[in-house]
Design an enzyme around this catalytic site. Structure first.
Site, PDB file in Angstrom:
ATOM      1  N   GLU A 119      16.669   8.562  -7.955  1.00 10.85           N
ATOM      2  CA  GLU A 119      16.800   8.169  -6.553  1.00 10.85           C
ATOM      3  C   GLU A 119      18.092   8.758  -5.968  1.00 10.85           C
ATOM      4  O   GLU A 119      19.008   9.127  -6.704  1.00 10.85           O
ATOM      5  CB  GLU A 119      16.915   6.644  -6.442  1.00 10.85           C
ATOM      6  CG  GLU A 119      15.864   5.854  -7.156  1.00 10.85           C
ATOM      7  CD  GLU A 119      14.616   5.645  -6.308  1.00 10.85           C
ATOM      8  OE1 GLU A 119      14.715   5.777  -5.066  1.00 10.85           O
ATOM      9  OE2 GLU A 119      13.555   5.385  -6.889  1.00 10.85           O
ATOM     10  N   PHE A 157       0.848  -1.195   0.000  1.00 14.13           N
ATOM     11  CA  PHE A 157       0.000   0.000   0.000  1.00 14.13           C
ATOM     12  C   PHE A 157       0.882   1.244   0.000  1.00 14.13           C
ATOM     13  O   PHE A 157       0.657   2.199   0.731  1.00 14.13           O
ATOM     14  CB  PHE A 157      -0.953  -0.035   1.200  1.00 14.13           C
ATOM     15  CG  PHE A 157      -2.276   0.651   0.945  1.00 14.13           C
ATOM     16  CD1 PHE A 157      -3.051   0.337  -0.171  1.00 14.13           C
ATOM     17  CD2 PHE A 157      -2.758   1.606   1.837  1.00 14.13           C
ATOM     18  CE1 PHE A 157      -4.270   0.962  -0.402  1.00 14.13           C
ATOM     19  CE2 PHE A 157      -3.987   2.237   1.630  1.00 14.13           C
ATOM     20  CZ  PHE A 157      -4.736   1.914   0.507  1.00 14.13           C
ATOM     21  N   ASP A 202      17.966  -1.086 -14.539  1.00  9.56           N
ATOM     22  CA  ASP A 202      16.518  -0.963 -14.715  1.00  9.56           C
ATOM     23  C   ASP A 202      16.124  -1.236 -16.172  1.00  9.56           C
ATOM     24  O   ASP A 202      15.156  -1.963 -16.443  1.00  9.56           O
ATOM     25  CB  ASP A 202      16.069   0.445 -14.294  1.00  9.56           C
ATOM     26  CG  ASP A 202      14.573   0.655 -14.478  1.00  9.56           C
ATOM     27  OD1 ASP A 202      13.791  -0.007 -13.779  1.00  9.56           O
ATOM     28  OD2 ASP A 202      14.185   1.466 -15.346  1.00  9.56           O
ATOM     29  N   LYS A 231       8.596  -6.102 -10.982  1.00  7.15           N
ATOM     30  CA  LYS A 231       9.400  -6.827 -11.957  1.00  7.15           C
ATOM     31  C   LYS A 231      10.047  -8.070 -11.355  1.00  7.15           C
ATOM     32  O   LYS A 231      10.232  -9.083 -12.025  1.00  7.15           O
ATOM     33  CB  LYS A 231      10.536  -5.930 -12.459  1.00  7.15           C
ATOM     34  CG  LYS A 231      10.150  -4.938 -13.503  1.00  7.15           C
ATOM     35  CD  LYS A 231      11.347  -4.106 -13.941  1.00  7.15           C
ATOM     36  CE  LYS A 231      11.612  -2.918 -13.038  1.00  7.15           C
ATOM     37  NZ  LYS A 231      10.538  -1.965 -12.913  1.00  7.15           N
ATOM     38  N   THR A 270       4.102  -4.531  -3.931  1.00  7.47           N
ATOM     39  CA  THR A 270       5.081  -4.416  -2.834  1.00  7.47           C
ATOM     40  C   THR A 270       6.434  -3.985  -3.381  1.00  7.47           C
ATOM     41  O   THR A 270       6.711  -4.167  -4.564  1.00  7.47           O
ATOM     42  CB  THR A 270       5.261  -5.768  -2.107  1.00  7.47           C
ATOM     43  OG1 THR A 270       5.686  -6.756  -3.060  1.00  7.47           O
ATOM     44  CG2 THR A 270       3.978  -6.217  -1.454  1.00  7.47           C
ATOM     45  N   GLY A 277      13.037  14.705  -8.105  1.00 10.47           N
ATOM     46  CA  GLY A 277      12.400  13.440  -7.727  1.00 10.47           C
ATOM     47  C   GLY A 277      12.358  12.427  -8.858  1.00 10.47           C
ATOM     48  O   GLY A 277      11.689  11.406  -8.767  1.00 10.47           O
ATOM     49  N   LYS A 304      13.727  -4.377 -17.473  1.00  8.43           N
ATOM     50  CA  LYS A 304      12.517  -4.195 -18.285  1.00  8.43           C
ATOM     51  C   LYS A 304      12.671  -4.888 -19.636  1.00  8.43           C
ATOM     52  O   LYS A 304      11.742  -5.535 -20.122  1.00  8.43           O
ATOM     53  CB  LYS A 304      12.244  -2.703 -18.492  1.00  8.43           C
ATOM     54  CG  LYS A 304      11.780  -1.992 -17.221  1.00  8.43           C
ATOM     55  CD  LYS A 304      11.758  -0.480 -17.410  1.00  8.43           C
ATOM     56  CE  LYS A 304      11.239   0.226 -16.167  1.00  8.43           C
ATOM     57  NZ  LYS A 304      11.529   1.683 -16.193  1.00  8.43           N
TER      58      LYS A 304
END
Lengths: 347, 347
Positions: free
Chosen positions: B213, B12, B224, B128, B99, B210, B228
């Site tokens: 990171e 959440f 990353d 992922k 999560t 933003g 992907k």
């Protein structure tokens, strides 16, 4: 176990023949990846149709059609059947509609499609005409009969447009559609900008390359863009537009000065169809040459290529560009629609 | 009659909360356009989960979670349940998995997904990790159970990638995938080229906005993009790659001279992931800064935007660019996958 699908093809022009060949060429993939075994059981043409419940040897048929200019000596020929007779009589699961469109009446495709849906046959159409004339009627009929009615090839051949909105943007509300939807006009404007050709010179080159028709009116006056845009806006935005509802400005006779003047200001002129939902929810649409800033996602759609930009509430701006625009590309779009009809979501 | 769909959300965080809000915001559209009535019956979190077969008031729950930093006083709280307990115990139709991913182990998402599929629950994942570690196992399990496993949000949030290949290019064989799949690195390279900033300056700006990171390793070293790309190549090209199989060159510490040198030659440097099928049918993939010519369809993907180009046998080159890349965009991708699970092809 592969699912047998009995297919009728109405119209055996370049797109219809390319579709038939593609089904043959892809038979292994269709079985292995999608569990489908399509069999072409009928081919409808003006001067007689083919019909064989056991399936027609479509590759040999396409070759012979090209050699002989028709079905003169085909073993499955029913000489006094036109497309509509075939759709009325054959046992089939899906109609592939590729006849030449009369954009004013939608015929003969409109009658083929009405008849097919009435008989419980899914429809995949490369034809715009019927949907421009009778979009609400045909979609209501398909819904009532729980049948699929798919028109990717009509909207922009192998450039994905409608299925992007329906599947890839499902749940998002499409607020605006912008499209460079006509390869001929985009080729002409691109040539004028990059090569300094006049409108007449660029048009002549497009005609020499087979990109433009001898009578280029449909393209250069923006009718083709308006037709495609109306289709896309109706399906993807729930609009109820006919091409006549659109403000339409073409590019016929546009001066080199206008195109190059835009360039001098850092803008790129393209013929763009825009459909927008206003605050009351009404969708309005227009086709006109637009001066796109270089960072507009359609600014880079060069030459005979096409592209479409969807702006939505939750996914922002998504642009799709490219896709083969020859008969093989249109045939691939027909095949994709056929596959997606028989695809179950839980697989 | 709308179809009731009982949904569990694991995780959440920002994406999970945005998804919950979006389901509420779109409830009218979901019912009217798709015949769906999703009800969130469980929310799994590390420090206790919510469970209510009658549905949870998710908007109030999301607000309270942000106010209080957790579910401290929620009426549906089961304090000793983590996500896995919820997936094991709740009666549900679809799991939405959001999560935080441990990319090495795929946990805890991997266990959630295994458990869900084992219990006959469809899975939609923004994660992922599980697919990088156990792609073949999970897809085989889903197929065996006749369940859907959808990962649009994991592949590139609101930029449509996998569903374009699966639906819009159905029947075409994907020969090559090229992707600008990481917004952070594309932002940095764009800023270096257009503003003459150094790598460090552009990275600092991305962090301030933003976009990057605090520890940018995953992005700037190309991990990353590799993650992907491996996902997309596995699903769309039938490959069986893990990110470790990819040659990978990032952009960390790249010099302004290199970026501007490319510009001087009329090329644009972007971090591109490329997966290609060779003549033997094998798929190989790499991630590296590439010098794209200005007419390459990914040359115009500027700033933090993303894009992907598919080259196929029958449809040629199709490029998709854009899509919101914030939590709302990811939530919209989750919602789209949920809709497409419950959508029947003949409608």
């Amino acid at each position: 176990m592969a699912e047998q699908v009995r297919v009728i093809v109405c119209g055996f022009g370049r797109v219809g023949r390319e579709f038939a060949r593609l089904v043959h060429e892809k038979s292994g993939l269709l079985r292995a990846a999608y569990g489908l075994e399509p069999s072409i059981v009928g081919v409808g043409e003006l001067n007689g149709s083919l019909h064989s419940p056991d399936g027609i040897d479509v590759v040999e048929t396409a070759d012979a059609f090209e050699r002989e200019g028709g079905f003169t000596s085909h073993p499955n020929l029913v000489a006094d059947w036109q497309g509509l007779d075939l759709v009325r009589s054959a046992s089939a699961d899906t109609l592939i509609e590729t006849t030449p469109t009369d954009i004013r009446t939608g015929e003969p495709a409109l009658s083929h499609i009405r008849e097919a849906l009435g008989r419980g046959i899914h429809v995949v159409s490369a034809n715009k005409g019927p949907f421009i004339r009778a979009y609400r009627e045909l979609t209501a009929l398909a819904r009532e009969k729980n049948l699929n009615l798919k028109i990717s090839a009509a909207a922009a051949a192998a450039l994905p447009t409608i299925d992007v909105a329906e599947t890839c943007l499902a749940g998002a509300e499409i607020l605006k559609v912008e499209g460079v939807l006509n390869g001929t006009t985009n080729f002409i404007l691109s040539r004028m900008r990059t090569n300094g050709q006049s409108y007449e010179e660029a048009l002549a080159e497009a005609q020499a390359l087979g990109i433009a028709e001898t009578d280029p009116t449909l393209d250069v006056e923006g009718f083709d863009t308006a037709n495609k845009l109306a289709l896309i806006a109706n399906v993807c935005m729930g609009a109820d537009l006919t091409p006549d509802d659109l403000e339409r400005t073409g590019i016929a006779g546009i001066s080199l000065g206008e195109v190059q003047g835009a360039s001098a200001e850092g803008k790129i002129m393209r013929l763009v169809g825009v459909a927008k939902r206003d605050e009351s929810g009404r969708v309005s649409a227009r086709v006109a040459p637009e001066l796109l800033p270089p960072d507009h996602p359609l600014a880079g759609v060069e030459g005979a290529e096409k592209g479409i930009t969807y702006t939505s509430d939750t996914m922002d701006r998504v642009t799709v560009v490219g896709g083969k625009s020859d008969p093989r590309g249109a045939a691939a779009a027909l095949l994709k629609d056929l596959i997606n009809i028989y695809r179950h979501s839980s697989s």
